[in-house]
Design an enzyme around this catalytic site. Structure first.
Site, PDB file in Angstrom:
ATOM      1  N   GLN A  31       0.736  -1.132  -0.039  1.00 50.68           N
ATOM      2  CA  GLN A  31       0.091  -0.012   0.068  1.00 50.68           C
ATOM      3  C   GLN A  31       0.810   1.366   0.106  1.00 50.68           C
ATOM      4  OE1 GLN A  31      -2.316  -0.972   3.504  1.00 50.68           O
ATOM      5  NE2 GLN A  31      -0.418  -1.365   4.697  1.00 50.68           N
ATOM      6  N   GLU A 106       0.682  -8.947  11.228  1.00 49.10           N
ATOM      7  CA  GLU A 106       0.527  -7.705  10.385  1.00 49.10           C
ATOM      8  C   GLU A 106       1.113  -7.979   9.073  1.00 49.10           C
ATOM      9  OE1 GLU A 106      -0.644  -3.999  10.309  1.00 49.10           O
ATOM     10  OE2 GLU A 106       0.126  -4.449   8.368  1.00 49.10           O
ATOM     11  N   GLY A 138      -2.713 -12.092   7.690  1.00 52.41           N
ATOM     12  CA  GLY A 138      -3.560 -12.432   8.687  1.00 52.41           C
ATOM     13  C   GLY A 138      -4.542 -13.496   8.204  1.00 52.41           C
ATOM     14  N   ASP A 155      -7.845  -5.424  13.165  1.00 52.45           N
ATOM     15  CA  ASP A 155      -7.574  -3.959  13.322  1.00 52.45           C
ATOM     16  C   ASP A 155      -7.122  -3.851  11.937  1.00 52.45           C
ATOM     17  OD1 ASP A 155      -6.956  -1.424  13.744  1.00 52.45           O
ATOM     18  OD2 ASP A 155      -5.414  -1.978  15.255  1.00 52.45           O
ATOM     19  N   SER A 156      -8.122  -3.708  10.886  1.00 51.23           N
ATOM     20  CA  SER A 156      -7.625  -3.780   9.361  1.00 51.23           C
ATOM     21  C   SER A 156      -8.082  -2.239   8.813  1.00 51.23           C
ATOM     22  CB  SER A 156      -8.661  -4.734   8.634  1.00 51.23           C
ATOM     23  OG  SER A 156      -9.898  -4.233   8.612  1.00 51.23           O
ATOM     24  N   GLU A 158      -9.670  -0.293   5.274  1.00 50.30           N
ATOM     25  CA  GLU A 158     -11.075  -0.465   4.767  1.00 50.30           C
ATOM     26  C   GLU A 158     -10.996  -1.629   4.040  1.00 50.30           C
ATOM     27  OE1 GLU A 158     -13.370   1.762   6.205  1.00 50.30           O
ATOM     28  OE2 GLU A 158     -11.541   1.710   7.239  1.00 50.30           O
ATOM     29  N   PRO A 162      -4.938  -4.572   0.691  1.00 54.49           N
ATOM     30  CA  PRO A 162      -4.740  -5.808   1.381  1.00 54.49           C
ATOM     31  C   PRO A 162      -5.725  -6.384   2.318  1.00 54.49           C
ATOM     32  CG  PRO A 162      -3.605  -3.886   2.217  1.00 54.49           C
ATOM     33  CD  PRO A 162      -4.180  -3.294   1.002  1.00 54.49           C
TER      34      PRO A 162
END
Lengths: 275, 275
Positions: A31, A106, A138, A155-156, A158, A162
């Protein structure tokens, strides 16, 4: 000279923040990562042009993602965080003495590296002996786990880039398998003003897998609409029936035992998404 | 062609919304008034460059300003609205059958005129026979009233420009005098992220005059931080002790009996402002 970062939260609406300086602007393997210092919010982590966390308001998201499920489970020992590379959820989980091990998975190691450097108050728990960090996918980690965790927190970012797999029913089924028999899971699930359909879909998907499914909210000013939702799935324990003695004294800035319960009281147009 | 309206909510942070067309851009006797059509929020009323209301999210503010005090008072008959020229609070007040008369005192007649034309779903109650509209200074109107109202709602702009007097202790003393012996009053009191000092000051000022003082919140996405506060002062009745049978069936999109109570549960950093 005046530089402003603008996040288009929808095609036609956004927030804009004055930038003092840019520390990082880099395309990682996964990203686009930016770390900037803003006048209003302090240091700010931005992924794919979306605000992930800021020094000024990060406590809301991290406290509400961590403490609601951890106080719902009567004795959480093994905790898994999927995503969360800034470390804020780790910091909050470590406040719970019952927790013996926190595993963070992560996908993007750069998020961890830069958070340690530029968000030290958020990324403060990485060196704790109860913490294990794995830089991997994950989704695959969950798929390969069985009855391993008391609490799983997603805890991603949007559901673009990824994180797109992390909003699928297959993922929630994997989470159920990875949880122990009385496990609890929670995921951040965006906002009801612009993403009502997403919230409705996730709620229905989770409800098909978990006997107890609950939606709760918190005010996060740098996230779209300022009203964020979290979807909690639980095999046994109901977050709305936590006994008062479960709440010890704990340092916090947003979460309180009263907020725990009030966060499940939904505005009518949000409640309608769960019915 | 792409035109965006940007509100600087602080010196260093703001929101930005794509504009389809501008209906009004006019300096009235009191303030700069803009009425624009936005892509995201529908028609939007802007005063002195601050968003006042939009078609898409107006229901939150208007329902929460009106119904909380009206259900707190056991039998509200005479209601005064100070400000509120868009008519949204009138519309909500008229849902209460006990209310015999609603007086609206708005200093700027242009706000009423343009709201009737461009915000007809909000300004829908002006022609109701229970409604009386006075285009004059709310501060002076209050100063000349005595034991006249059951409920007073202050639907003002921010404490700049024409509304600056409406955030003074003298105003709250006048409101107390204008209320009947068991009267209830409520005012919008901005947000805790950027205006913590204001909330604290108003709370203390109201507390010195009203035996029951309560702060409550609602999520309004087009207002700064998305978390709006309302300060309620009451001579007798406590909004946190409303009996369940006081709530009839009523059409709403945000307010519910459960939200009534949950809105008084404050995040820790907000609660601290009241202590």
């Amino acid at each position: 000279m005046s530089i402003w970062f603008t996040e288009k939260q929808t095609e036609n609406f956004g927030i804009t923040a004055k930038v003092k300086q840019t520390y990082v602007a880099e395309q990682t393997d996964f990203q686009e990562l930016q770390l900037v210092e803003t006048e209003e919010w302090g240091n700010m982590l931005i992924l794919d042009d979306m605000v992930m966390t800021t020094e000024k308001d990060e406590f809301v998201y991290h406290e509400m993602l961590a403490h609601v499920p951890l106080f719902t489970h009567p004795n959480p020992k093994d905790v898994l965080i999927v995503g969360g590379g800034d470390g804020g959820v780790i910091r909050e989980v470590l406040k719970h003495e019952s927790v013996e091990k926190v595993t963070l998975v992560e996908i993007d190691g750069k998020v961890i590296d830069y958070s340690k450097k530029y968000l030290p108050k958020i990324a403060s728990g990485f060196d704790n002996e109860r913490v294990e960090v794995k830089v991997e996918d994950g989704f695959m980690y969950i798929a390969n786990s069985e009855k391993a965790f008391d609490v799983i927190m997603v805890d991603s970012t949007e559901p673009v880039g990824p994180a797109v797999n992390l909003f699928s029913q297959g993922f929630y089924a994997g989470i159920s398998k990875a949880l122990k028999d009385d496990g609890v899971f929670v995921a951040q699930t965006d906002n009801p003003w612009f993403k009502a359909d997403l919230i409705k879909q996730v709620y229905q998907d989770v409800q098909q897998i978990f006997p107890v499914t609950r939606l709760y909210t918190a005010n996060i000013p740098t996230y779209p609409s300022g009203l964020w939702t979290f979807t909690l799935g639980s095999k046994v324990h109901d977050p709305k029936k936590v006994k008062a003695e479960r709440f010890p004294d704990m340092e916090s800035k947003y979460y309180t035992p009263d907020i725990h319960f009030a966060s499940f009281v939904l505005p009518k147009f949000v409640k309608d998404l769960t019915e």
